[in-house]
Write a protein that holds these residues in place. Structure first.
Motif, PDB file in Angstrom:
ATOM      1  N   ILE A   1       0.955  -1.199  -0.120  1.00 57.02           N
ATOM      2  CA  ILE A   1       0.186   0.019  -0.077  1.00 57.02           C
ATOM      3  C   ILE A   1       0.987   1.213   0.077  1.00 57.02           C
ATOM      4  CG2 ILE A   1      -1.695   1.492   1.328  1.00 57.02           C
ATOM      5  CD1 ILE A   1      -2.927  -1.415   2.195  1.00 57.02           C
ATOM      6  N   ALA A   2       1.869   1.259   0.834  1.00 57.03           N
ATOM      7  CA  ALA A   2       2.702   2.366   0.966  1.00 57.03           C
ATOM      8  C   ALA A   2       3.429   2.688  -0.412  1.00 57.03           C
ATOM      9  CB  ALA A   2       3.902   2.029   2.084  1.00 57.03           C
ATOM     10  N   LEU A   3       3.989   1.424  -1.138  1.00 59.73           N
ATOM     11  CA  LEU A   3       4.618   1.636  -2.382  1.00 59.73           C
ATOM     12  C   LEU A   3       3.702   2.138  -3.503  1.00 59.73           C
ATOM     13  CD1 LEU A   3       7.074   1.066  -4.026  1.00 59.73           C
ATOM     14  CD2 LEU A   3       6.339  -1.347  -4.254  1.00 59.73           C
ATOM     15  N   THR A   4       2.465   1.627  -3.130  1.00 59.29           N
ATOM     16  CA  THR A   4       1.533   1.910  -4.374  1.00 59.29           C
ATOM     17  C   THR A   4       1.198   3.733  -4.127  1.00 59.29           C
ATOM     18  OG1 THR A   4       0.408   0.055  -4.502  1.00 59.29           O
ATOM     19  CG2 THR A   4      -0.786   1.710  -5.173  1.00 59.29           C
ATOM     20  N   LYS A   5       1.171   3.959  -2.839  1.00 58.69           N
ATOM     21  CA  LYS A   5       0.819   5.489  -2.695  1.00 58.69           C
ATOM     22  C   LYS A   5       2.184   6.451  -3.177  1.00 58.69           C
ATOM     23  CE  LYS A   5      -2.128   5.114   1.200  1.00 58.69           C
ATOM     24  NZ  LYS A   5      -2.093   5.516   2.827  1.00 58.69           N
ATOM     25  N   GLN A   6       3.256   5.659  -3.060  1.00 57.14           N
ATOM     26  CA  GLN A   6       4.774   6.406  -3.487  1.00 57.14           C
ATOM     27  C   GLN A   6       4.562   6.651  -5.106  1.00 57.14           C
ATOM     28  OE1 GLN A   6       6.564   7.960  -1.252  1.00 57.14           O
ATOM     29  NE2 GLN A   6       7.625   8.928  -2.982  1.00 57.14           N
ATOM     30  N   VAL A   7       4.153   5.469  -5.567  1.00 60.86           N
ATOM     31  CA  VAL A   7       4.226   5.333  -7.085  1.00 60.86           C
ATOM     32  C   VAL A   7       3.203   6.306  -7.655  1.00 60.86           C
ATOM     33  CG1 VAL A   7       3.640   4.029  -9.159  1.00 60.86           C
ATOM     34  CG2 VAL A   7       5.229   3.214  -7.293  1.00 60.86           C
ATOM     35  N   LEU A   8       2.134   6.360  -6.947  1.00 59.43           N
ATOM     36  CA  LEU A   8       1.002   7.318  -7.436  1.00 59.43           C
ATOM     37  C   LEU A   8       1.208   8.730  -7.368  1.00 59.43           C
ATOM     38  CD1 LEU A   8      -2.296   5.564  -6.134  1.00 59.43           C
ATOM     39  CD2 LEU A   8      -1.503   5.878  -8.684  1.00 59.43           C
ATOM     40  N   LYS A   9       2.216   9.249  -6.086  1.00 59.79           N
ATOM     41  CA  LYS A   9       2.821  10.379  -5.979  1.00 59.79           C
ATOM     42  C   LYS A   9       3.546  10.588  -6.956  1.00 59.79           C
ATOM     43  CE  LYS A   9       4.392  12.939  -2.051  1.00 59.79           C
ATOM     44  NZ  LYS A   9       5.176  12.927  -0.833  1.00 59.79           N
ATOM     45  N   GLY A  10       4.622   9.913  -7.341  1.00 59.60           N
ATOM     46  CA  GLY A  10       5.482  10.040  -8.340  1.00 59.60           C
ATOM     47  C   GLY A  10       4.802  10.338  -9.388  1.00 59.60           C
ATOM     48  N   SER A  11       3.918   9.489  -9.954  1.00 64.24           N
ATOM     49  CA  SER A  11       3.323   9.945 -11.295  1.00 64.24           C
ATOM     50  C   SER A  11       2.288  11.193 -11.238  1.00 64.24           C
ATOM     51  CB  SER A  11       2.057   8.730 -11.444  1.00 64.24           C
ATOM     52  OG  SER A  11       1.263   8.742 -12.438  1.00 64.24           O
ATOM     53  N   ARG A  12       1.837  11.621 -10.088  1.00 65.11           N
ATOM     54  CA  ARG A  12       1.459  12.934  -9.995  1.00 65.11           C
ATOM     55  C   ARG A  12       2.232  13.915 -10.131  1.00 65.11           C
ATOM     56  NH1 ARG A  12      -2.432  16.018 -11.437  1.00 65.11           N
ATOM     57  NH2 ARG A  12      -3.039  17.816  -9.703  1.00 65.11           N
ATOM     58  N   SER A  13       3.313  13.686  -9.521  1.00 62.38           N
ATOM     59  CA  SER A  13       4.472  14.886  -9.648  1.00 62.38           C
ATOM     60  C   SER A  13       5.022  14.942 -11.105  1.00 62.38           C
ATOM     61  CB  SER A  13       5.781  14.099  -8.836  1.00 62.38           C
ATOM     62  OG  SER A  13       5.496  14.330  -7.461  1.00 62.38           O
ATOM     63  N   SER A  14       4.969  13.879 -11.829  1.00 63.74           N
ATOM     64  CA  SER A  14       5.460  13.787 -13.134  1.00 63.74           C
ATOM     65  C   SER A  14       4.716  14.807 -14.069  1.00 63.74           C
ATOM     66  CB  SER A  14       5.564  12.456 -13.850  1.00 63.74           C
ATOM     67  OG  SER A  14       6.016  12.514 -14.909  1.00 63.74           O
TER      68      SER A  14
ATOM     69  N   LEU B   1       5.007  18.270 -13.128  1.00 65.03           N
ATOM     70  CA  LEU B   1       6.201  18.721 -13.944  1.00 65.03           C
ATOM     71  C   LEU B   1       6.034  19.157 -15.125  1.00 65.03           C
ATOM     72  CD1 LEU B   1       9.194  19.304 -13.155  1.00 65.03           C
ATOM     73  CD2 LEU B   1       9.777  16.892 -13.828  1.00 65.03           C
ATOM     74  N   GLY B   2       5.295  17.958 -15.984  1.00 56.55           N
ATOM     75  CA  GLY B   2       4.973  18.136 -17.362  1.00 56.55           C
ATOM     76  C   GLY B   2       4.007  19.462 -17.660  1.00 56.55           C
TER      77      GLY B   2
ATOM     78  N   ALA C   1       3.960  22.009 -15.665  1.00 56.14           N
ATOM     79  CA  ALA C   1       5.000  23.286 -15.319  1.00 56.14           C
ATOM     80  C   ALA C   1       5.784  23.641 -16.671  1.00 56.14           C
ATOM     81  CB  ALA C   1       5.697  22.987 -14.090  1.00 56.14           C
ATOM     82  N   ALA C   2       6.097  22.449 -17.250  1.00 58.14           N
ATOM     83  CA  ALA C   2       7.358  22.547 -18.499  1.00 58.14           C
ATOM     84  C   ALA C   2       6.360  23.283 -19.718  1.00 58.14           C
ATOM     85  CB  ALA C   2       7.763  21.427 -18.814  1.00 58.14           C
ATOM     86  N   ARG C   3       4.862  22.799 -19.956  1.00 66.77           N
ATOM     87  CA  ARG C   3       4.231  23.454 -20.691  1.00 66.77           C
ATOM     88  C   ARG C   3       3.705  24.676 -20.343  1.00 66.77           C
ATOM     89  NH1 ARG C   3       2.201  18.222 -20.630  1.00 66.77           N
ATOM     90  NH2 ARG C   3       0.619  18.836 -18.933  1.00 66.77           N
ATOM     91  N   ASN C   4       3.481  25.264 -19.209  1.00 71.95           N
ATOM     92  CA  ASN C   4       3.368  26.651 -18.819  1.00 71.95           C
ATOM     93  C   ASN C   4       4.485  27.309 -19.107  1.00 71.95           C
ATOM     94  OD1 ASN C   4       0.785  26.068 -18.363  1.00 71.95           O
ATOM     95  ND2 ASN C   4       1.095  25.653 -16.216  1.00 71.95           N
ATOM     96  N   MET C   5       5.757  27.036 -19.007  1.00 74.15           N
ATOM     97  CA  MET C   5       6.818  27.668 -19.064  1.00 74.15           C
ATOM     98  C   MET C   5       7.129  28.016 -20.537  1.00 74.15           C
ATOM     99  SD  MET C   5      10.329  26.690 -17.342  1.00 74.15           S
ATOM    100  CE  MET C   5      11.939  27.653 -17.943  1.00 74.15           C
ATOM    101  N   VAL C   6       6.841  26.933 -21.147  1.00 75.92           N
ATOM    102  CA  VAL C   6       7.149  27.074 -22.776  1.00 75.92           C
ATOM    103  C   VAL C   6       6.407  28.299 -23.185  1.00 75.92           C
ATOM    104  CG1 VAL C   6       6.695  26.102 -25.058  1.00 75.92           C
ATOM    105  CG2 VAL C   6       7.999  25.052 -23.425  1.00 75.92           C
ATOM    106  N   LEU C   7       4.881  28.125 -22.820  1.00 76.85           N
ATOM    107  CA  LEU C   7       3.822  29.104 -23.249  1.00 76.85           C
ATOM    108  C   LEU C   7       4.252  30.564 -22.560  1.00 76.85           C
ATOM    109  CD1 LEU C   7       0.574  27.523 -22.473  1.00 76.85           C
ATOM    110  CD2 LEU C   7       1.338  27.922 -24.477  1.00 76.85           C
ATOM    111  N   GLN C   8       4.782  30.821 -21.591  1.00 75.69           N
ATOM    112  CA  GLN C   8       5.399  32.012 -20.831  1.00 75.69           C
ATOM    113  C   GLN C   8       6.215  32.501 -21.794  1.00 75.69           C
ATOM    114  OE1 GLN C   8       3.894  33.990 -18.660  1.00 75.69           O
ATOM    115  NE2 GLN C   8       2.289  32.428 -18.443  1.00 75.69           N
ATOM    116  N   GLU C   9       7.404  31.541 -22.178  1.00 79.12           N
ATOM    117  CA  GLU C   9       8.545  32.021 -22.931  1.00 79.12           C
ATOM    118  C   GLU C   9       8.290  32.479 -24.282  1.00 79.12           C
ATOM    119  OE1 GLU C   9      12.922  30.244 -24.448  1.00 79.12           O
ATOM    120  OE2 GLU C   9      11.251  28.669 -23.405  1.00 79.12           O
ATOM    121  N   ASP C  10       6.972  32.019 -24.898  1.00 78.11           N
ATOM    122  CA  ASP C  10       6.483  32.407 -26.219  1.00 78.11           C
ATOM    123  C   ASP C  10       5.782  33.716 -26.136  1.00 78.11           C
ATOM    124  OD1 ASP C  10       7.238  30.194 -27.681  1.00 78.11           O
ATOM    125  OD2 ASP C  10       5.468  29.161 -27.556  1.00 78.11           O
TER     126      ASP C  10
END
Length: 105
Positions: free
Chosen positions: A32-45, A48-49, A51-60
């Protein structure tokens, strides 16, 4: 003695069952702890994606703003040249008006 051995085996079996149950519960908790960590990592990813898209839009947007500012600076310079030319023409027009009035007298 068969009863004593039988009792001993029963207690041993119960002890093993208890240890096994405890290990299974621990493993379940770990999964259960590992599943939560994987889901948390997935959400972080995902975040992050995004945030990267927003940064590209801001740069444009920043690049577009810089381009607009450069164009506005060029237009401002041209308007200043035109203002100077108009001002000279007004002065010359005033001088011509004075000369014409002097000739007509």
């Amino acid at each position: 003695m068969a009863t004593g051995t039988s009792d001993s085996q029963a207690r041993f079996g119960q002890s093993v069952k208890g240890l096994l149950t405890e290990k299974v519960n621990t493993c379940g908790t770990d999964v259960i702890a590992l599943t939560k960590q994987v889901l948390k990592g997935s959400r972080s990813s995902e975040l992050l994606g995004q945030a990267a898209r927003n940064m590209v839009l801001q740069e444009d947007a920043i690049l577009h703003s810089e381009d607009s500012l450069r164009k506005m600076a060029i237009i401002t310079t041209h308007l200043q040249y035109q203002q100077e030319a108009i001002q000279k023409n007004v002065e010359q027009s005033s001088n011509l008006q004075d000369q014409l009035n002097h000739l007509l007298k």
